[in-house]
Scaffold this active site. Structure first.
Site, mmCIF file in Angstrom:
data_model
loop_
_atom_site.group_PDB
_atom_site.id
_atom_site.type_symbol
_atom_site.label_atom_id
_atom_site.label_comp_id
_atom_site.label_asym_id
_atom_site.label_seq_id
_atom_site.Cartn_x
_atom_site.Cartn_y
_atom_site.Cartn_z
ATOM 1 N N GLY A 343 -23.460 56.216 -23.184
ATOM 2 C CA GLY A 343 -24.869 56.586 -23.269
ATOM 3 C C GLY A 343 -25.683 55.531 -23.995
ATOM 4 O O GLY A 343 -25.515 54.334 -23.769
ATOM 5 N N GLU A 367 -16.956 29.277 -11.360
ATOM 6 C CA GLU A 367 -15.680 28.968 -10.686
ATOM 7 C C GLU A 367 -15.614 29.616 -9.302
ATOM 8 O O GLU A 367 -14.550 30.005 -8.835
ATOM 9 C CB GLU A 367 -14.483 29.443 -11.526
ATOM 10 C CG GLU A 367 -14.538 29.085 -12.983
ATOM 11 C CD GLU A 367 -14.217 27.636 -13.245
ATOM 12 O OE1 GLU A 367 -13.840 26.930 -12.291
ATOM 13 O OE2 GLU A 367 -14.355 27.198 -14.394
ATOM 14 N N GLY A 368 -16.764 29.733 -8.644
ATOM 15 C CA GLY A 368 -16.836 30.349 -7.324
ATOM 16 C C GLY A 368 -17.364 31.762 -7.405
ATOM 17 O O GLY A 368 -16.740 32.631 -8.014
ATOM 18 N N THR A 369 -18.525 32.010 -6.800
ATOM 19 C CA THR A 369 -19.090 33.353 -6.802
ATOM 20 C C THR A 369 -18.226 34.294 -5.972
ATOM 21 O O THR A 369 -17.409 33.872 -5.154
ATOM 22 C CB THR A 369 -20.511 33.360 -6.223
ATOM 23 O OG1 THR A 369 -20.431 33.021 -4.827
ATOM 24 C CG2 THR A 369 -21.407 32.373 -6.942
ATOM 25 N N ASP A 371 -19.079 36.081 -3.475
ATOM 26 C CA ASP A 371 -19.310 35.886 -2.038
ATOM 27 C C ASP A 371 -18.616 34.643 -1.504
ATOM 28 O O ASP A 371 -18.095 34.644 -0.381
ATOM 29 C CB ASP A 371 -20.809 35.805 -1.757
ATOM 30 C CG ASP A 371 -21.481 37.163 -1.813
ATOM 31 O OD1 ASP A 371 -20.769 38.186 -1.724
ATOM 32 O OD2 ASP A 371 -22.722 37.205 -1.956
#
Length: 388
Positions: A343, A367-369, A371
């Site tokens: 909360g 280090e790379g998304t 996607d």
């Protein structure tokens, strides 16, 4: 609060050797006694607790999975457990250790000359020399091959020109591993601090990884000797090989952040009373906890299995993409659920969850998304590259 223990719902402990547990427990002790007491203030003040570098080095945590050159040479599961325990405290602390070992020491170890290895690796393992990894540029992140930084050969060395951005450790580094195009081919260079033409700018105002140093690197007619080129790699294979090492540590580290959030949330709901009984007694809360247990357990098994493949020389880059993508997404979702369970208390740093949640937004990107890793996996299973 109950003493911290990582989630063991599926008896994950039975998969670990006594040596692996011993290594993990020594790092856990360091984290509990020396990292946890300072990380809240470091995050608040956007400062890096530099005194911890020596403590990490004393335990052999810098370049821990490399062999020789004063490195510990531990196996991949042990290395992963080290990353897990450090990130249980903070992603920024794990980022420092990952960058030092996987992105700076590893390229020297894998692509450097013997002279370079002898010069840099022992002091880096001792924490006396800090490294940074210069790949990302202001306009080129997910497409590193488009980099604009160039190297020109001269009679006595090379001249670098360009800029790098989002560089962990940049402003505190003694040496930068810099990737630049030499006659159109990507090459790696060692650039020592105080080299004329090399400067850094500290990036401030982050709401994530605030206890980690992030910088821009600038090269303006920066002259380096011929001996400072990494001789044994050309092309994107060089930086991508380093990223594969780092992504594996990230995947294990994310489990530590998820474990921290789960542990905090579980303790909270067991002690917080609502309508005359603990929050833990309500179905919605138990459903959230069960989901956390489910996803952390799956991440543990995936990381353990792929670690064994790595030690057998069978691990592939798409498999690394899978574990990085899965584990970081999992940890971010656990952190968000845990924040909700606390909360209003979930948004103050008296509890570590909001800090982990904000940190993991960065971990999900660097280090790379997520996607990009999906597209790497997609290319692997279809044979068609969707990002070209």
């Amino acid at each position: 609060m109950k003493k911290y223990e990582s989630l063991n719902f599926i008896d994950f402990e039975s998969l670990l050797t006594s040596e692996q547990k011993s290594i993990r427990d020594s790092v856990r002790k360091l984290v509990d006694e020396e990292v946890m007491p300072v990380i809240q203030q470091s995050f608040r003040e956007e400062t890096f607790p530099f005194h911890l570098v020596k403590r990490f080095a004393d335990l052999g945590l810098l370049g821990a999975n490399l062999k020789g050159y004063e490195c510990a040479g531990i196996d991949t599961i042990s290395y992963g457990l080290v990353m897990q325990e450090i990130e249980r405290a903070d992603s920024g602390m794990r980022s420092f250790v990952s960058v030092q070992g996987a992105l700076c020491m590893y390229p020297i170890y894998a692509y450097g000359s013997e002279e370079q290895k002898q010069k840099y690796l022992p002091p880096m393992a001792r924490g006396e020399v800090i490294g940074c990894f210069g790949l990302t540029e202001p306009d080129f992140g997910s497409n590193p091959g488009g980099m604009l930084t160039t190297a020109s050969e001269t009679s006595d060395g090379f001249v670098l020109n360009g800029n790098k951005m989002w560089i962990t450790n940049g402003s505190i580094a003694d040496v930068a591993i810099v990737w630049a195009k030499l006659n159109g081919t990507i090459r790696g260079f060692l650039v020592d601090k105080n080299t004329p033409g090399f400067s850094t700018t500290l990036m401030k105002g982050k709401f994530s990884l605030r206890a980690s140093v992030t910088s821009e690197l600038h090269f303006e007619n920066c002259k380096i000797p011929k001996s400072n080129i990494l001789p044994n790699v050309e092309g994107l294979k060089g930086p991508l090989g380093c990223l594969s090492q780092a992504r594996f540590g990230i995947a294990w580290g994310a489990i530590g952040a998820a474990n921290a959030c789960y542990h905090e949330a579980l303790n909270y709901v067991q002690n917080r009373m609502m309508f005359d009984r603990p929050l833990a007694g309500y179905q919605l809360i138990q459903a959230k906890l069960a989901k956390m247990v489910q996803e952390i357990s799956k991440a543990q098994l995936l990381s353990w299995h792929l670690s064994n493949l790595k030690d057998q020389g069978k691990l592939t880059p798409p498999q690394i993409s899978l574990v990085k993508m899965n584990n970081v997404k999992m940890a971010l979702e656990v952190a968000r659920e845990a924040r909700d369970m606390l909360g209003a208390n979930g948004i103050i740093d008296e509890y570590p969850i909001i800090r982990h949640m904000m940190n993991l937004e960065t971990v999900n990107t660097y280090e790379g998304t997520e996607d990009v890793h999906r597209l790497i996996i997609g290319r692997e299973v279809t044979g068609i590259a969707a990002f070209k």
